[in-house]
Design a protein around this motif. Structure first.
Motif, PDB file in Angstrom:
ATOM      1  N   PHE A  68       5.159   4.180  -1.595  1.00 41.94           N
ATOM      2  CA  PHE A  68       3.939   4.883  -1.994  1.00 41.94           C
ATOM      3  C   PHE A  68       3.211   4.101  -3.080  1.00 41.94           C
ATOM      4  N   ALA A  69       3.962   3.548  -4.012  1.00 39.03           N
ATOM      5  CA  ALA A  69       3.342   2.734  -5.071  1.00 39.03           C
ATOM      6  C   ALA A  69       2.681   1.492  -4.474  1.00 39.03           C
ATOM      7  N   LEU A  70       3.314   0.884  -3.485  1.00 37.77           N
ATOM      8  CA  LEU A  70       2.709  -0.270  -2.816  1.00 37.77           C
ATOM      9  C   LEU A  70       1.459   0.146  -2.051  1.00 37.77           C
ATOM     10  N   PHE A  71       1.496   1.302  -1.427  1.00 38.04           N
ATOM     11  CA  PHE A  71       0.322   1.837  -0.733  1.00 38.04           C
ATOM     12  C   PHE A  71      -0.857   1.984  -1.706  1.00 38.04           C
ATOM     13  N   ARG A  72      -0.568   2.495  -2.890  1.00 40.25           N
ATOM     14  CA  ARG A  72      -1.618   2.726  -3.890  1.00 40.25           C
ATOM     15  C   ARG A  72      -1.966   1.476  -4.692  1.00 40.25           C
ATOM     16  N   ASP A  73      -1.266   0.387  -4.440  1.00 38.36           N
ATOM     17  CA  ASP A  73      -1.462  -0.862  -5.164  1.00 38.36           C
ATOM     18  C   ASP A  73      -1.143  -0.679  -6.647  1.00 38.36           C
ATOM     19  N   ASP A  74      -0.074   0.076  -6.919  1.00 37.78           N
ATOM     20  CA  ASP A  74       0.336   0.372  -8.293  1.00 37.78           C
ATOM     21  C   ASP A  74       1.419  -0.559  -8.809  1.00 37.78           C
ATOM     22  N   TRP A  89     -10.369 -13.092   1.018  1.00 39.81           N
ATOM     23  CA  TRP A  89      -9.294 -13.812   0.332  1.00 39.81           C
ATOM     24  C   TRP A  89      -8.149 -12.874  -0.034  1.00 39.81           C
ATOM     25  N   LYS A  90      -8.470 -11.632  -0.377  1.00 38.46           N
ATOM     26  CA  LYS A  90      -7.412 -10.657  -0.643  1.00 38.46           C
ATOM     27  C   LYS A  90      -6.591 -10.416   0.615  1.00 38.46           C
ATOM     28  N   ALA A  91      -7.271 -10.311   1.751  1.00 40.23           N
ATOM     29  CA  ALA A  91      -6.580 -10.091   3.017  1.00 40.23           C
ATOM     30  C   ALA A  91      -5.662 -11.269   3.338  1.00 40.23           C
ATOM     31  N   ILE A  92      -6.156 -12.477   3.140  1.00 39.40           N
ATOM     32  CA  ILE A  92      -5.342 -13.677   3.396  1.00 39.40           C
ATOM     33  C   ILE A  92      -4.154 -13.720   2.438  1.00 39.40           C
ATOM     34  N   ALA A  93      -4.395 -13.431   1.169  1.00 36.99           N
ATOM     35  CA  ALA A  93      -3.310 -13.428   0.177  1.00 36.99           C
ATOM     36  C   ALA A  93      -2.260 -12.377   0.518  1.00 36.99           C
ATOM     37  N   ASP A  94      -2.703 -11.212   0.977  1.00 34.01           N
ATOM     38  CA  ASP A  94      -1.749 -10.169   1.352  1.00 34.01           C
ATOM     39  C   ASP A  94      -0.908 -10.577   2.550  1.00 34.01           C
ATOM     40  N   ILE A  95      -1.531 -11.181   3.544  1.00 36.42           N
ATOM     41  CA  ILE A  95      -0.761 -11.630   4.717  1.00 36.42           C
ATOM     42  C   ILE A  95       0.287 -12.652   4.290  1.00 36.42           C
ATOM     43  N   LEU A 149      10.895   1.539   3.794  1.00 42.16           N
ATOM     44  CA  LEU A 149       9.555   2.022   3.425  1.00 42.16           C
ATOM     45  C   LEU A 149       8.674   0.902   2.890  1.00 42.16           C
ATOM     46  N   ILE A 150       9.245   0.007   2.101  1.00 41.90           N
ATOM     47  CA  ILE A 150       8.471  -1.131   1.590  1.00 41.90           C
ATOM     48  C   ILE A 150       8.080  -2.059   2.744  1.00 41.90           C
ATOM     49  N   ALA A 151       9.029  -2.346   3.648  1.00 44.90           N
ATOM     50  CA  ALA A 151       8.731  -3.222   4.785  1.00 44.90           C
ATOM     51  C   ALA A 151       7.646  -2.612   5.668  1.00 44.90           C
ATOM     52  N   LEU A 152       7.746  -1.314   5.916  1.00 44.09           N
ATOM     53  CA  LEU A 152       6.706  -0.655   6.714  1.00 44.09           C
ATOM     54  C   LEU A 152       5.343  -0.758   6.039  1.00 44.09           C
ATOM     55  N   GLN A 153       5.313  -0.545   4.729  1.00 42.54           N
ATOM     56  CA  GLN A 153       4.029  -0.646   4.025  1.00 42.54           C
ATOM     57  C   GLN A 153       3.524  -2.080   4.062  1.00 42.54           C
ATOM     58  N   GLY A 154       4.421  -3.050   4.021  1.00 42.17           N
ATOM     59  CA  GLY A 154       4.016  -4.448   4.173  1.00 42.17           C
ATOM     60  C   GLY A 154       3.383  -4.697   5.532  1.00 42.17           C
ATOM     61  N   ILE A 155       3.960  -4.119   6.570  1.00 37.73           N
ATOM     62  CA  ILE A 155       3.379  -4.246   7.915  1.00 37.73           C
ATOM     63  C   ILE A 155       1.999  -3.606   7.953  1.00 37.73           C
ATOM     64  N   ALA A 156       1.858  -2.456   7.299  1.00 39.38           N
ATOM     65  CA  ALA A 156       0.542  -1.811   7.226  1.00 39.38           C
ATOM     66  C   ALA A 156      -0.462  -2.696   6.484  1.00 39.38           C
ATOM     67  N   PRO A 173     -10.208   5.046   7.458  1.00 43.76           N
ATOM     68  CA  PRO A 173     -10.796   5.946   6.466  1.00 43.76           C
ATOM     69  C   PRO A 173     -10.753   5.282   5.088  1.00 43.76           C
ATOM     70  N   PRO A 174     -11.630   5.664   4.181  1.00 47.47           N
ATOM     71  CA  PRO A 174     -11.692   5.007   2.854  1.00 47.47           C
ATOM     72  C   PRO A 174     -10.359   4.955   2.106  1.00 47.47           C
ATOM     73  N   LEU A 175      -9.529   5.952   2.259  1.00 40.44           N
ATOM     74  CA  LEU A 175      -8.247   5.995   1.555  1.00 40.44           C
ATOM     75  C   LEU A 175      -7.344   4.826   1.942  1.00 40.44           C
ATOM     76  N   TYR A 176      -7.495   4.304   3.141  1.00 42.93           N
ATOM     77  CA  TYR A 176      -6.615   3.267   3.656  1.00 42.93           C
ATOM     78  C   TYR A 176      -7.225   1.871   3.569  1.00 42.93           C
ATOM     79  N   ARG A 177      -8.397   1.756   2.998  1.00 42.07           N
ATOM     80  CA  ARG A 177      -9.056   0.464   2.858  1.00 42.07           C
ATOM     81  C   ARG A 177      -8.684  -0.167   1.527  1.00 42.07           C
ATOM     82  N   TYR A 178      -9.080  -1.419   1.374  1.00 42.33           N
ATOM     83  CA  TYR A 178      -8.946  -2.076   0.073  1.00 42.33           C
ATOM     84  C   TYR A 178      -9.826  -1.333  -0.918  1.00 42.33           C
ATOM     85  N   PRO A 179      -9.337  -1.162  -2.136  1.00 42.53           N
ATOM     86  CA  PRO A 179     -10.194  -0.538  -3.154  1.00 42.53           C
ATOM     87  C   PRO A 179     -11.422  -1.416  -3.388  1.00 42.53           C
ATOM     88  N   SER A 180     -12.586  -0.806  -3.483  1.00 41.68           N
ATOM     89  CA  SER A 180     -13.798  -1.582  -3.734  1.00 41.68           C
ATOM     90  C   SER A 180     -13.892  -1.901  -5.220  1.00 41.68           C
TER      91      SER A 180
END
Length: 185
Positions: A68-74, A89-95, A149-156, A173-180
């Motif tokens: 959940f913390a990884l989902f929220r980027d905490d 670049w954030k997307a590339i860095a995350d991959i 749970l961490i691996a699944l969030q990594g896949i997400a 939906p906005p909740l699942y996007r990168y924070p603007s």
């Protein structure tokens, strides 16, 4: 692309549900710890199972809510380069981060953790303290839940990054996007 969006939402929803449920363990930790202190210093007695309980609740809570913390980027991140970066670049860095660091590390935890947890379940391991709580094997199972749970969030995160790179982030939906950030608005 629709399947990627569904995967991001399903995994994110699972981690949100688990996070919201297990975050309530913090209340239990505080209450049990308070009771231990009052019993020890107010009444001169103690129960080892109660001391085990608040430590075990903490362990279960922190391992369960990590996804959940990884989902929220905490999670703590040294982001002097990441924060001001463009969305692409954030997307590339995350991959790169998920593929080369997060998933291999979670694989190691699972590979080493499965026999460890199995052994604990085989013996129905309890506390090392005499008079402590039984059921340490249940707590040790949270190691596997943490890694999954961490691996699944990594896949997400990978799926979300692919959507961003394909200019399809609007499928989420906005909740699942990168924070603007202010620079993007």
């Amino acid at each position: 692309m629709r399947m990627l969006a569904i995967a991001v939402q399903a995994i994110g929803s699972l981690n949100r549900l688990v996070g919201h449920i297990f975050s309530w363990f913090s209340v239990g930790v505080v209450l049990v710890c308070f009771a231990v202190v009052v019993l020890r210093y107010g009444f001169g007695t103690t129960y080892l199972w109660m001391q085990d309980l608040y430590v075990w609740l903490s362990g279960a809570m922190f391992t369960a809510v990590a996804g959940f913390a990884l989902f929220r980027d905490d999670h703590v991140r040294v982001d002097i380069f990441y924060r001001p970066a463009s969305l692409r670049w954030k997307a590339i860095a995350d991959i790169i981060g998920v593929v080369f660091f997060l998933l291999p590390f979670m694989s190691v935890i699972l590979i080493w953790g499965i026999p460890y947890v199995q052994r604990s379940w085989h013996y129905f391991e309890g506390s090392a303290n005499i008079g402590g709580m039984p059921g340490l094997f249940v707590l040790k199972s949270f190691i596997l839940a943490f890694a999954i749970l961490i691996a699944l969030q990594g896949i997400a995160m990978i799926c979300r990054s692919i959507l961003v790179l394909a200019d399809k982030e609007d499928m989420l939906p906005p909740l699942y996007r990168y924070p603007s950030t202010a620079a993007e608005e």
